[in-house]
Design a protein around this motif. Structure first.
Motif, PDB file in Angstrom:
ATOM      1  N   ALA A 528       0.833  -1.205   0.000  1.00  0.00           N
ATOM      2  CA  ALA A 528       0.000   0.000   0.000  1.00  0.00           C
ATOM      3  C   ALA A 528       0.869   1.258   0.000  1.00  0.00           C
ATOM      4  CB  ALA A 528      -0.919  -0.013   1.211  1.00  0.00           C
ATOM      5  N   ILE A 529       1.961   1.240   0.754  1.00  0.00           N
ATOM      6  CA  ILE A 529       2.873   2.396   0.781  1.00  0.00           C
ATOM      7  C   ILE A 529       3.529   2.582  -0.587  1.00  0.00           C
ATOM      8  CG2 ILE A 529       5.054   3.206   1.754  1.00  0.00           C
ATOM      9  CD1 ILE A 529       4.178   2.010   4.435  1.00  0.00           C
ATOM     10  N   ARG A 530       3.982   1.486  -1.189  1.00  0.00           N
ATOM     11  CA  ARG A 530       4.652   1.594  -2.487  1.00  0.00           C
ATOM     12  C   ARG A 530       3.702   2.138  -3.559  1.00  0.00           C
ATOM     13  NH1 ARG A 530       5.283  -0.608  -7.248  1.00  0.00           N
ATOM     14  NH2 ARG A 530       3.509  -2.021  -6.908  1.00  0.00           N
ATOM     15  N   ARG A 531       2.473   1.642  -3.568  1.00  0.00           N
ATOM     16  CA  ARG A 531       1.515   2.090  -4.573  1.00  0.00           C
ATOM     17  C   ARG A 531       1.114   3.549  -4.344  1.00  0.00           C
ATOM     18  NH1 ARG A 531      -1.487  -2.011  -7.481  1.00  0.00           N
ATOM     19  NH2 ARG A 531      -0.545  -4.059  -7.105  1.00  0.00           N
ATOM     20  N   ASN A 532       1.015   3.976  -3.098  1.00  0.00           N
ATOM     21  CA  ASN A 532       0.711   5.380  -2.838  1.00  0.00           C
ATOM     22  C   ASN A 532       1.864   6.280  -3.251  1.00  0.00           C
ATOM     23  OD1 ASN A 532      -1.889   6.211  -1.188  1.00  0.00           O
ATOM     24  ND2 ASN A 532      -1.346   4.147  -0.488  1.00  0.00           N
ATOM     25  N   HIS A 533       3.087   5.836  -3.045  1.00  0.00           N
ATOM     26  CA  HIS A 533       4.244   6.656  -3.403  1.00  0.00           C
ATOM     27  C   HIS A 533       4.350   6.843  -4.918  1.00  0.00           C
ATOM     28  CE1 HIS A 533       8.230   8.366  -3.369  1.00  0.00           C
ATOM     29  NE2 HIS A 533       8.718   7.343  -4.076  1.00  0.00           N
ATOM     30  N   TYR A 534       4.059   5.786  -5.670  1.00  0.00           N
ATOM     31  CA  TYR A 534       4.166   5.866  -7.132  1.00  0.00           C
ATOM     32  C   TYR A 534       2.839   6.214  -7.808  1.00  0.00           C
ATOM     33  CZ  TYR A 534       8.815   3.813  -6.707  1.00  0.00           C
ATOM     34  OH  TYR A 534      10.143   3.594  -6.395  1.00  0.00           O
ATOM     35  N   GLY A 535       1.810   6.478  -7.040  1.00  0.00           N
ATOM     36  CA  GLY A 535       0.535   6.876  -7.622  1.00  0.00           C
ATOM     37  C   GLY A 535      -0.207   5.762  -8.327  1.00  0.00           C
ATOM     38  N   GLU A 536      -0.062   4.536  -7.864  1.00  0.00           N
ATOM     39  CA  GLU A 536      -0.744   3.396  -8.467  1.00  0.00           C
ATOM     40  C   GLU A 536      -2.040   3.075  -7.719  1.00  0.00           C
ATOM     41  OE1 GLU A 536       1.920   0.119  -8.575  1.00  0.00           O
ATOM     42  OE2 GLU A 536       3.522   1.215  -9.630  1.00  0.00           O
ATOM     43  N   SER A 537      -2.885   2.326  -8.348  1.00  0.00           N
ATOM     44  CA  SER A 537      -4.153   1.921  -7.729  1.00  0.00           C
ATOM     45  C   SER A 537      -3.906   0.854  -6.670  1.00  0.00           C
ATOM     46  CB  SER A 537      -5.109   1.375  -8.796  1.00  0.00           C
ATOM     47  OG  SER A 537      -6.264   0.833  -8.188  1.00  0.00           O
ATOM     48  N   ILE A 538      -4.707   0.918  -5.598  1.00  0.00           N
ATOM     49  CA  ILE A 538      -4.599  -0.087  -4.526  1.00  0.00           C
ATOM     50  C   ILE A 538      -5.785  -1.045  -4.527  1.00  0.00           C
ATOM     51  CG2 ILE A 538      -3.291   1.531  -3.088  1.00  0.00           C
ATOM     52  CD1 ILE A 538      -5.865   1.731  -1.354  1.00  0.00           C
ATOM     53  N   SER A 539      -6.604  -1.013  -5.546  1.00  0.00           N
ATOM     54  CA  SER A 539      -7.791  -1.886  -5.577  1.00  0.00           C
ATOM     55  C   SER A 539      -7.411  -3.363  -5.594  1.00  0.00           C
ATOM     56  CB  SER A 539      -8.657  -1.547  -6.792  1.00  0.00           C
ATOM     57  OG  SER A 539      -7.930  -1.739  -7.998  1.00  0.00           O
ATOM     58  N   GLN A 540      -6.225  -3.696  -6.093  1.00  0.00           N
ATOM     59  CA  GLN A 540      -5.804  -5.099  -6.113  1.00  0.00           C
ATOM     60  C   GLN A 540      -5.620  -5.663  -4.709  1.00  0.00           C
ATOM     61  OE1 GLN A 540      -5.414  -7.024  -8.861  1.00  0.00           O
ATOM     62  NE2 GLN A 540      -6.120  -5.358 -10.162  1.00  0.00           N
ATOM     63  N   LEU A 541      -5.397  -4.789  -3.716  1.00  0.00           N
ATOM     64  CA  LEU A 541      -5.171  -5.256  -2.354  1.00  0.00           C
ATOM     65  C   LEU A 541      -6.448  -5.746  -1.689  1.00  0.00           C
ATOM     66  CD1 LEU A 541      -2.744  -2.444  -1.111  1.00  0.00           C
ATOM     67  CD2 LEU A 541      -2.183  -4.647  -2.175  1.00  0.00           C
ATOM     68  N   PHE A 542      -7.602  -5.470  -2.281  1.00  0.00           N
ATOM     69  CA  PHE A 542      -8.876  -5.901  -1.716  1.00  0.00           C
ATOM     70  C   PHE A 542      -9.361  -7.209  -2.332  1.00  0.00           C
ATOM     71  CE2 PHE A 542      -8.625  -1.343  -1.232  1.00  0.00           C
ATOM     72  CZ  PHE A 542      -9.076  -1.124   0.052  1.00  0.00           C
ATOM     73  N   MET A 543      -8.645  -7.758  -3.295  1.00  0.00           N
ATOM     74  CA  MET A 543      -9.116  -8.932  -4.017  1.00  0.00           C
ATOM     75  C   MET A 543      -8.569 -10.219  -3.402  1.00  0.00           C
ATOM     76  SD  MET A 543      -8.860  -7.684  -7.987  1.00  0.00           S
ATOM     77  CE  MET A 543      -9.745  -6.230  -8.549  1.00  0.00           C
ATOM     78  N   HIS A 544      -9.318 -11.302  -3.627  1.00  0.00           N
ATOM     79  CA  HIS A 544      -8.930 -12.623  -3.146  1.00  0.00           C
ATOM     80  C   HIS A 544      -8.280 -13.402  -4.278  1.00  0.00           C
ATOM     81  CE1 HIS A 544     -11.265 -12.573   0.700  1.00  0.00           C
ATOM     82  NE2 HIS A 544     -11.882 -11.596   0.048  1.00  0.00           N
ATOM     83  N   TYR A 545      -7.239 -14.148  -3.929  1.00  0.00           N
ATOM     84  CA  TYR A 545      -6.555 -14.994  -4.916  1.00  0.00           C
ATOM     85  C   TYR A 545      -6.447 -16.403  -4.356  1.00  0.00           C
ATOM     86  CZ  TYR A 545      -5.201 -10.544  -7.015  1.00  0.00           C
ATOM     87  OH  TYR A 545      -5.218  -9.297  -7.586  1.00  0.00           O
ATOM     88  N   ASP A 546      -6.789 -17.362  -5.169  1.00  0.00           N
ATOM     89  CA  ASP A 546      -6.712 -18.764  -4.748  1.00  0.00           C
ATOM     90  C   ASP A 546      -5.269 -19.260  -4.730  1.00  0.00           C
ATOM     91  OD1 ASP A 546      -9.418 -18.821  -4.545  1.00  0.00           O
ATOM     92  OD2 ASP A 546      -9.743 -19.596  -6.569  1.00  0.00           O
TER      93      ASP A 546
END
Length: 546
Positions: A528-546
């Motif tokens: 989350a810190i890295r994506r905020n620093h580079y201006g990227e989306s954080i929506s992937q952090l809410f997803m589930h992966y099998d």
């Protein structure tokens, strides 16, 4: 990361080190100390000019010192010409005080958000706020991350028959969080609710109800307090009262008074302007215009035509309701009704149905007098009547206090009130389990574990009443106040306690239990810190992966 500095507060230094390790850089240098009188001093010892600053500070046992330290660090970085300041707060302090529970209460979570804004914060990163609408308290963007994907991944990897499990909420307030995890894992879910015991003893219960809610006099008259009087008037306008078939239908009140036989109770009631006559055990209420027009089969002051029309309408409605009720009773085959299980909780633990009630044992020392229903000729003792009336007054006062904010109070009691009820040795609680958990593992889910009472009660309910095979208590924040962890360790119905390290758990406390499993959120926060620093989306952090 270039042009970025990560500083650690004193609340959770190990988490800050884990975040820096995953980002491949060292924590920024800052001197944190206290003066002899307890004041906090902060000195930033590295250049932060025109850089993105991230300050990692969670809650801990010294929550007030942590909040003040964070505010001072934000102010120091603002004075050091930082480009942006982000407060990384895995556990947001005072998050349980996000609404006013009384007129003179404080919304402390909003005050903390205002303090962060005044100190100079530009962004906030947190995990699983106690109430997601708290994001509206802030005047800056808030990233409310969730630990649900981490918990779901642990379930898939460590619970062998997790596909047969049921996700259960230990109180109605956590149903949204429970259904979200159940939908992600494609599992069934259930709810456990607790409420104060409502007794059904033929003698004491009827006397309790009549005195507390209706205030009966010794001569059979009825005198209702103001609030209950209004409620009974409203109920009389909706619920029709059928008169006996032998009583003639009279439209004029004068003729009705002549034809009605006067009893000793009614003559005494007429002398009291606030007294009311009992009709078939139901207190007669003064008819409002709406009640006079809608009451069916009773004596009213409405015109004869309207009375006759109401009689015909009431007869047709009653016959239709009776036929419909019989058909519904014959055809009702809903299998879900079998998944509702009730139980008794005494001092926070499941007991058998024949277990003596603590409330009954405290009422009277005479068992025969307690179990014998009072007869009509036997007067109620003055001391018992005074006790019931005082109890009624306190109940009405408490109800007025709870609804003093315009009826916007929560339907379910707060966690603190629930814990107090469960720990009260003189109070019996009724627990209800909705959902089929027989021969299945159960995941009890909530956002934090602070006190053990409700967790132990829910675990014993699903095991002893529902027939569950295993119980895992899961939460994002493991606060474990007091002897919480020790009591949950001693509970035989709990097989595992799964939390994250968003809230620091002392190593010596974690070493005392074999059931505790701590999931690391350093990867989640680092990304989350890295994506905020580079201006990227954080929506992937809410997803589930099998």
């Amino acid at each position: 990361m270039r042009h970025a500095q990560i500083f650690s507060g004193s609340s959770h230094p190990s988490l800050a080190e884990g975040i820096c390790d995953r980002l491949g850089q060292k924590p920024g240098k800052a001197e944190l100390k206290k003066f002899s009188n307890g004041e906090t001093s902060v000195q930033i010892q590295t250049s932060i000019r025109d850089q993105d600053v991230f300050i990692v500070q969670s809650g801990s046992g010294k929550i007030n010192d942590n909040v003040m330290e964070l505010l001072i660090m934000i102010s120091a970085c603002k004075g050091g010409s930082a480009k942006s300041i982000t407060a990384v707060m895995p556990y947001f302090p005072y998050s349980r005080q996000s609404k006013k529970k009384s007129h003179r209460g404080a919304i402390t979570a909003r005050m903390i958000a205002n303090l962060l804004h005044v100190a100079g914060v530009n962004h906030v990163i947190t995990i699983d706020l106690h109430a997601s609408q708290m994001q509206g308290f802030f005047k800056c963007p808030v990233d409310n991350l969730v630990a649900e994907p981490l918990i779901a991944r642990w379930i898939r990897m460590n619970v062998p028959n997790w596909r047969e499990a049921v996700v259960v909420s230990k109180n109605p307030g956590g149903t949204k969080r429970v259904t979200s995890l159940a939908d992600a894992l494609k599992l069934s879910f259930g709810i456990v609710t607790t409420d104060r015991r409502r007794y059904r003893s033929s003698g004491l219960h009827s006397m309790n109800a009549s005195v507390i809610y209706e205030r009966l006099g010794m001569d059979g008259t009825y005198e209702a307090p103001g609030l209950v009087e209004q409620e009974l008037d409203a109920a009389a306008a909706i619920i029709p009262l059928e008169a006996p078939a032998s009583e003639p239908q009279v439209s004029n009140s004068a003729e009705a008074s002549k034809s009605r036989p006067r009893t000793r109770a009614s003559s005494k009631a007429s002398s009291n302007p606030h007294a009311r006559r009992l009709v078939n055990g139901v207190p007669e209420t003064p008819s409002s215009p709406l009640a006079k027009s809608t009451r069916i089969g009773s004596i009213s002051d409405s015109p004869p035509a309207m009375t006759a029309q109401c009689d015909r309408t009431g007869t047709a409605a009653n016959s239709e309701l009776g036929e419909t009720g019989e058909e519904d009773g014959d055809e009702y085959t809903d299998e879900r009704a079998k998944d509702v299980i009730h139980g008794r909780l005494v001092h926070g633990h499941i007991v058998d149905e024949d277990h003596p009630s603590p409330a009954f044992s405290a009422i009277s020392s005479s068992t025969n007098h307690r179990n014998r229903p009072p007869s009509d000729d036997e007067p109620i003792p003055d001391n018992m009547m005074a006790s019931f009336i005082s109890t009624a007054s306190s109940l009405h006062h408490n109800r007025d206090t709870e609804h003093a904010l315009g009826g916007s109070v929560d339907a379910a009691a707060s966690s603190e009130e629930e814990e107090e009820d469960l720990k009260n040795p003189e109070l019996e609680t009724t627990v209800t389990l909705v959902g089929n958990v027989k021969d299945r593992p159960v995941f009890l889910m909530d956002d934090m574990i602070d006190k053990p009472g409700s967790w132990i009660a829910a675990a014993e309910t699903v095991v002893k009443r529902g027939g569950a095979t295993k119980v895992y208590c899961m939460a994002t924040h493991g606060l474990f106040g007091g002897e919480c962890l020790e009591e949950m360790e001693e509970c035989q119905c709990i097989d595992g306690i799964v939390v994250t390290n968003a809230f620091p758990i002392p190593p010596e406390k974690a070493a005392q239990t074999r059931k505790l499993i701590v999931l690391d959120v350093a990867n989640l926060l680092a990304e989350a810190i890295r994506r905020n620093h580079y201006g990227e989306s954080i929506s992937q952090l809410f997803m589930h992966y099998d």
